[in-house]
Scaffold this motif. Structure first.
Motif, PDB file in Angstrom:
ATOM      1  N   THR A  51       0.813  -1.222   0.000  1.00  0.00           N
ATOM      2  CA  THR A  51       0.000   0.000   0.000  1.00  0.00           C
ATOM      3  C   THR A  51       0.843   1.267   0.000  1.00  0.00           C
ATOM      4  N   GLY A  52       2.180   1.097  -0.046  1.00  0.00           N
ATOM      5  CA  GLY A  52       3.057   2.259  -0.072  1.00  0.00           C
ATOM      6  C   GLY A  52       3.315   2.880   1.279  1.00  0.00           C
ATOM      7  N   ALA A  53       2.905   2.190   2.357  1.00  0.00           N
ATOM      8  CA  ALA A  53       3.116   2.716   3.705  1.00  0.00           C
ATOM      9  C   ALA A  53       4.477   2.272   4.235  1.00  0.00           C
ATOM     10  N   PRO A  54       5.144   3.092   5.038  1.00  0.00           N
ATOM     11  CA  PRO A  54       6.447   2.697   5.592  1.00  0.00           C
ATOM     12  C   PRO A  54       6.278   1.683   6.720  1.00  0.00           C
ATOM     13  N   PRO A  55       7.372   1.058   7.169  1.00  0.00           N
ATOM     14  CA  PRO A  55       7.286   0.130   8.308  1.00  0.00           C
ATOM     15  C   PRO A  55       6.744   0.836   9.541  1.00  0.00           C
ATOM     16  N   ASP A  56       5.986   0.089  10.352  1.00  0.00           N
ATOM     17  CA  ASP A  56       5.383   0.688  11.538  1.00  0.00           C
ATOM     18  C   ASP A  56       6.168   0.377  12.802  1.00  0.00           C
ATOM     19  N   GLY A  57       7.436  -0.012  12.649  1.00  0.00           N
ATOM     20  CA  GLY A  57       8.264  -0.289  13.809  1.00  0.00           C
ATOM     21  C   GLY A  57       9.533  -1.011  13.404  1.00  0.00           C
ATOM     22  N   LEU A  58      10.400  -1.209  14.370  1.00  0.00           N
ATOM     23  CA  LEU A  58      11.649  -1.936  14.142  1.00  0.00           C
ATOM     24  C   LEU A  58      11.407  -3.408  14.453  1.00  0.00           C
ATOM     25  N   ASP A  59      11.134  -4.172  13.431  1.00  0.00           N
ATOM     26  CA  ASP A  59      10.851  -5.594  13.591  1.00  0.00           C
ATOM     27  C   ASP A  59      11.803  -6.367  12.688  1.00  0.00           C
ATOM     28  N   HIS A  60      12.431  -7.404  13.235  1.00  0.00           N
ATOM     29  CA  HIS A  60      13.398  -8.168  12.452  1.00  0.00           C
ATOM     30  C   HIS A  60      12.750  -8.838  11.249  1.00  0.00           C
ATOM     31  N   ALA A  61      11.464  -9.165  11.328  1.00  0.00           N
ATOM     32  CA  ALA A  61      10.775  -9.778  10.189  1.00  0.00           C
ATOM     33  C   ALA A  61      10.673  -8.813   9.011  1.00  0.00           C
ATOM     34  N   TYR A  62      10.776  -7.512   9.276  1.00  0.00           N
ATOM     35  CA  TYR A  62      10.623  -6.519   8.220  1.00  0.00           C
ATOM     36  C   TYR A  62      11.871  -6.374   7.361  1.00  0.00           C
ATOM     37  N   VAL A  63      12.989  -6.974   7.763  1.00  0.00           N
ATOM     38  CA  VAL A  63      14.239  -6.726   7.051  1.00  0.00           C
ATOM     39  C   VAL A  63      14.498  -7.745   5.948  1.00  0.00           C
ATOM     40  N   ARG A  64      13.683  -8.799   5.841  1.00  0.00           N
ATOM     41  CA  ARG A  64      13.900  -9.816   4.804  1.00  0.00           C
ATOM     42  C   ARG A  64      13.255  -9.331   3.517  1.00  0.00           C
ATOM     43  N   ALA A  65      13.984  -8.456   2.850  1.00  0.00           N
ATOM     44  CA  ALA A  65      13.415  -7.588   1.822  1.00  0.00           C
ATOM     45  C   ALA A  65      12.799  -8.358   0.664  1.00  0.00           C
ATOM     46  N   ILE A  66      13.504  -9.351   0.127  1.00  0.00           N
ATOM     47  CA  ILE A  66      12.984 -10.020  -1.063  1.00  0.00           C
ATOM     48  C   ILE A  66      11.736 -10.829  -0.727  1.00  0.00           C
ATOM     49  N   PHE A  67      11.670 -11.372   0.494  1.00  0.00           N
ATOM     50  CA  PHE A  67      10.470 -12.119   0.892  1.00  0.00           C
ATOM     51  C   PHE A  67       9.294 -11.167   1.110  1.00  0.00           C
ATOM     52  N   ILE A  68       9.558 -10.016   1.710  1.00  0.00           N
ATOM     53  CA  ILE A  68       8.499  -9.008   1.886  1.00  0.00           C
ATOM     54  C   ILE A  68       8.003  -8.530   0.518  1.00  0.00           C
ATOM     55  N   ALA A  69       8.937  -8.329  -0.415  1.00  0.00           N
ATOM     56  CA  ALA A  69       8.545  -7.901  -1.766  1.00  0.00           C
ATOM     57  C   ALA A  69       7.752  -9.001  -2.476  1.00  0.00           C
ATOM     58  N   TRP A  70       8.146 -10.270  -2.289  1.00  0.00           N
ATOM     59  CA  TRP A  70       7.429 -11.409  -2.881  1.00  0.00           C
ATOM     60  C   TRP A  70       5.981 -11.446  -2.394  1.00  0.00           C
ATOM     61  N   LEU A  71       5.781 -11.343  -1.080  1.00  0.00           N
ATOM     62  CA  LEU A  71       4.424 -11.331  -0.539  1.00  0.00           C
ATOM     63  C   LEU A  71       3.681 -10.063  -0.955  1.00  0.00           C
ATOM     64  N   ARG A 234      17.995  -2.368   8.289  1.00  0.00           N
ATOM     65  CA  ARG A 234      18.239  -3.769   8.655  1.00  0.00           C
ATOM     66  C   ARG A 234      19.004  -3.872   9.974  1.00  0.00           C
ATOM     67  N   GLU A 235      20.086  -3.122  10.088  1.00  0.00           N
ATOM     68  CA  GLU A 235      20.894  -3.200  11.302  1.00  0.00           C
ATOM     69  C   GLU A 235      20.132  -2.676  12.511  1.00  0.00           C
ATOM     70  N   HIS A 236      19.404  -1.571  12.331  1.00  0.00           N
ATOM     71  CA  HIS A 236      18.660  -0.992  13.451  1.00  0.00           C
ATOM     72  C   HIS A 236      17.569  -1.952  13.939  1.00  0.00           C
ATOM     73  N   ALA A 237      16.875  -2.603  13.005  1.00  0.00           N
ATOM     74  CA  ALA A 237      15.828  -3.550  13.392  1.00  0.00           C
ATOM     75  C   ALA A 237      16.428  -4.781  14.069  1.00  0.00           C
ATOM     76  N   ALA A 238      17.559  -5.265  13.538  1.00  0.00           N
ATOM     77  CA  ALA A 238      18.203  -6.435  14.134  1.00  0.00           C
ATOM     78  C   ALA A 238      18.683  -6.133  15.544  1.00  0.00           C
ATOM     79  N   LEU A 239      19.250  -4.950  15.757  1.00  0.00           N
ATOM     80  CA  LEU A 239      19.704  -4.566  17.094  1.00  0.00           C
ATOM     81  C   LEU A 239      18.533  -4.451  18.062  1.00  0.00           C
ATOM     82  N   ALA A 240      17.413  -3.894  17.584  1.00  0.00           N
ATOM     83  CA  ALA A 240      16.237  -3.775  18.444  1.00  0.00           C
ATOM     84  C   ALA A 240      15.694  -5.143  18.853  1.00  0.00           C
ATOM     85  N   PHE A 241      15.898  -6.130  17.982  1.00  0.00           N
ATOM     86  CA  PHE A 241      15.342  -7.462  18.219  1.00  0.00           C
ATOM     87  C   PHE A 241      16.303  -8.329  19.032  1.00  0.00           C
TER      88      PHE A 241
END
Length: 526
Positions: A51-71, A234-241
């Motif tokens: 929907t063109g919206a940015p991430p709503d938080g630092l979540d490690h699941a959000y950094v797997r870019a190609i899988f997020i793009a696939w879905l 990616r690094e910021h989300a991984a550190l938060a997790f």
């Protein structure tokens, strides 16, 4: 060239087609669909991206870019939860011919065919094929990268450049899908330095492959800068997790972690059947019969050491999370020695051949039987999601107020039920109800919706189950919600043999009794 070679290739093609068809059929029958666990986070990220919206938080699941793009692509095309599960199913089926193609480089084509047959019937793989998780996408690109890397690194001087670039791109995509694939350039480099001569050429090509992989993977920085407004998301989300303050930052090493995967593969028959022992036996007896023994050894040992003993943080040793499905990269190439063992058994003369065929058929069938039994039990939180979907239909036409869910279930609600459950409320139920909570439910004409799976979660709910159920029986009238017992029962039901299909209660809708008694309730929480 004789006519036997084209005929052999034609036979191999049709046999592969038959194996892919059988594998597809198994994956369709045992389509597991959503887990209601990590997949909810991936789907949430993909919905935001679509929907063109940015991430709503630092979540490690959000950094797997190609899988997020696939879905996100499928969501953009209008797919909902079932459509995403089918897309994952297609990806699992696509792995089969890629697996065979890699096998022809590691072993004889007949061995590759038999290994693909075993992989098609591997309980892990076909039972998890519809899960909306990045494991299948990582494996697909990793196997592709291995095919191209072997070809490129073995090519004569001045050749193989395109395949080298393709191997680097596939390695980067695999790493983008899931981090363990970062090991691929290391595996390819170590193998080429061990096997290929002159060593200087092997070193140069391995270095080029690693640099190209890093270059392709660095395009993720541009993606996150566009989507999240943060180059280093990616690094910021991984550190938060995974930092010491994060949700997975407090995991200490235990001796149970030390041999988690070997113990699970050999002794958790309810997950893998006898595949663990078969892989061990095949590797012990027939590994040396492979064309590329060192490649299989370096790949399997590398992924085992990383996934078994690797750390999730560079700051301190934090064991990587471990689950049964994470074992696939470390064992996938061991199916080729198993294929060689199978071929040897099928070549035994006389009555022993018939015995071998019957034994192998029984082992393949046992995998299906075990998967069917395993599918009858809760898989992640998927059963709770089916319960919530049924509860929405049950309560939509009834004169009932707000629905109350036990804590931890609201965020697992399927996407298509978000509007229908928007007004549902959560209640902390693990230690029972208080008088004020009971009065609130009575005044609003509400109801409790409790999936049976909730009682198996965490450390507190199972111990408190007798107390909670006694309290519910005293103050509420339950209505059971049932589901099919297994995929085969669903097939029987679909054929119209309703009496033979077994259903199992997966939860209860509790309606409050008129003027419920007020004894047996806990004190209000401070």
């Amino acid at each position: 060239m004789t006519s036997e070679a084209p005929n052999a290739k034609r036979q191999e093609f049709f046999l592969l087609l038959a194996i892919v068809f059988m594998g597809a059929l198994l994956r369709w029958v045992f389509l597991s669909g959503p887990l209601g666990s990590d997949d909810t986070r991936y789907i949430r990220a993909a919905s935001l991206l679509a929907t063109g919206a940015p991430p709503d938080g630092l979540d490690h699941a959000y950094v797997r870019a190609i899988f997020i793009a696939w879905l996100g692509f499928w969501i953009r095309m209008g797919a909902e939860l079932p459509g995403l599960a089918i897309a994952q199913l297609g990806l699992s089926i696509a792995i089969l011919p890629v697996f065979y193609r890699l096998g022809t480089r590691l072993a004889h084509p007949q061995v590759a065919l038999l290994a693909t047959l075993w992989w098609a019937f591997f309980t892990f793989e076909f039972h998890s094929s519809g899960m909306i998780l990045p494991d299948s996408l990582m494996l697909f690109f990793a196997l592709l990268a291995a095919c191209w890397a072997i070809d490129a690194l073995r090519s004569p001087a001045g050749q193989g450049k395109r395949k080298l670039v393709a191997a680097a791109l596939a390695s980067a995509l695999a790493t983008s899908a899931k981090e363990p694939a970062i090991l691929l350039p290391v595996i390819f480099g170590a193998w080429s330095l061990w096997e290929i001569r002159p060593r200087r050429r092997a070193l140069g090509r391995s270095f080029a492959l690693a640099v190209l992989t890093a270059g392709f993977f660095s395009l993720e920085f541009l993606f996150f800068a566009w989507w999240a407004g943060d180059w280093n998301f990616r690094e910021h989300a991984a550190l938060a997790f995974y930092s010491a303050q994060g949700p997975l930052g407090d995991r200490a090493f235990t001796w149970r972690d030390a041999l988690y995967y070997p113990a699970m593969l050999l002794y958790r028959i309810e997950y893998v059947g006898f595949f663990g022992w078969l892989l061990l036996l095949g590797t012990w007896r027939y590994l040396r019969a492979m064309r590329e023994v060192s490649f299989i050894c370096i790949w399997s040992a590398g992924f085992f050491l990383l996934l078994q003993y690797g750390s999730a943080s560079l700051e301190s040793y934090q064991p990587l999370p471990k689950q049964w499905r994470y074992a696939v990269p470390m064992i996938v190439l061991l199916f080729f020695p198993l294929g060689a063992m199978t071929l040897e058994l099928l070549r035994t003369p006389g009555r022993w051949r018939a015995t071998a065929v019957l034994g192998l058929a029984a082992l393949l069938a046992s995998g299906v039987f075990i998967a069917n039994r395993h599918a009858a039990r809760p898989l992640g939180w998927g059963e709770s999601m089916r319960f919530l979907e049924t509860a929405v239909r049950f309560t939509s036409g009834a004169e009932v107020g707000p629905i109350y869910l036990p804590e931890g279930l609201k965020y697992r609600t399927p996407l298509e039920l978000a509007d229908a459950t928007r007004e549902w409320r959560e209640i902390v139920l693990w230690d029972g109800l208080s008088e004020s909570e009971l009065r609130e439910i009575e005044a609003s004409n509400g109801a409790l919706a409790i999936p049976d799976q909730w009682f198996h979660s965490g450390d507190r709910a199972p111990a408190m189950r007798p107390h909670i159920e006694a309290q519910l029986a005293r103050h509420f009238t339950p209505t059971p919600i049932a589901s099919w017992n297994s995929p085969l029962d669903r097939a029987i039901e679909g054929l119209g043999a309703h009496a033979l299909a077994r259903r199992r209660v997966i939860g209860q809708i509790y309606r409050i009794q008129p003027s419920p008694p007020l004894d047996g309730l806990r004190e209000p929480r401070p």
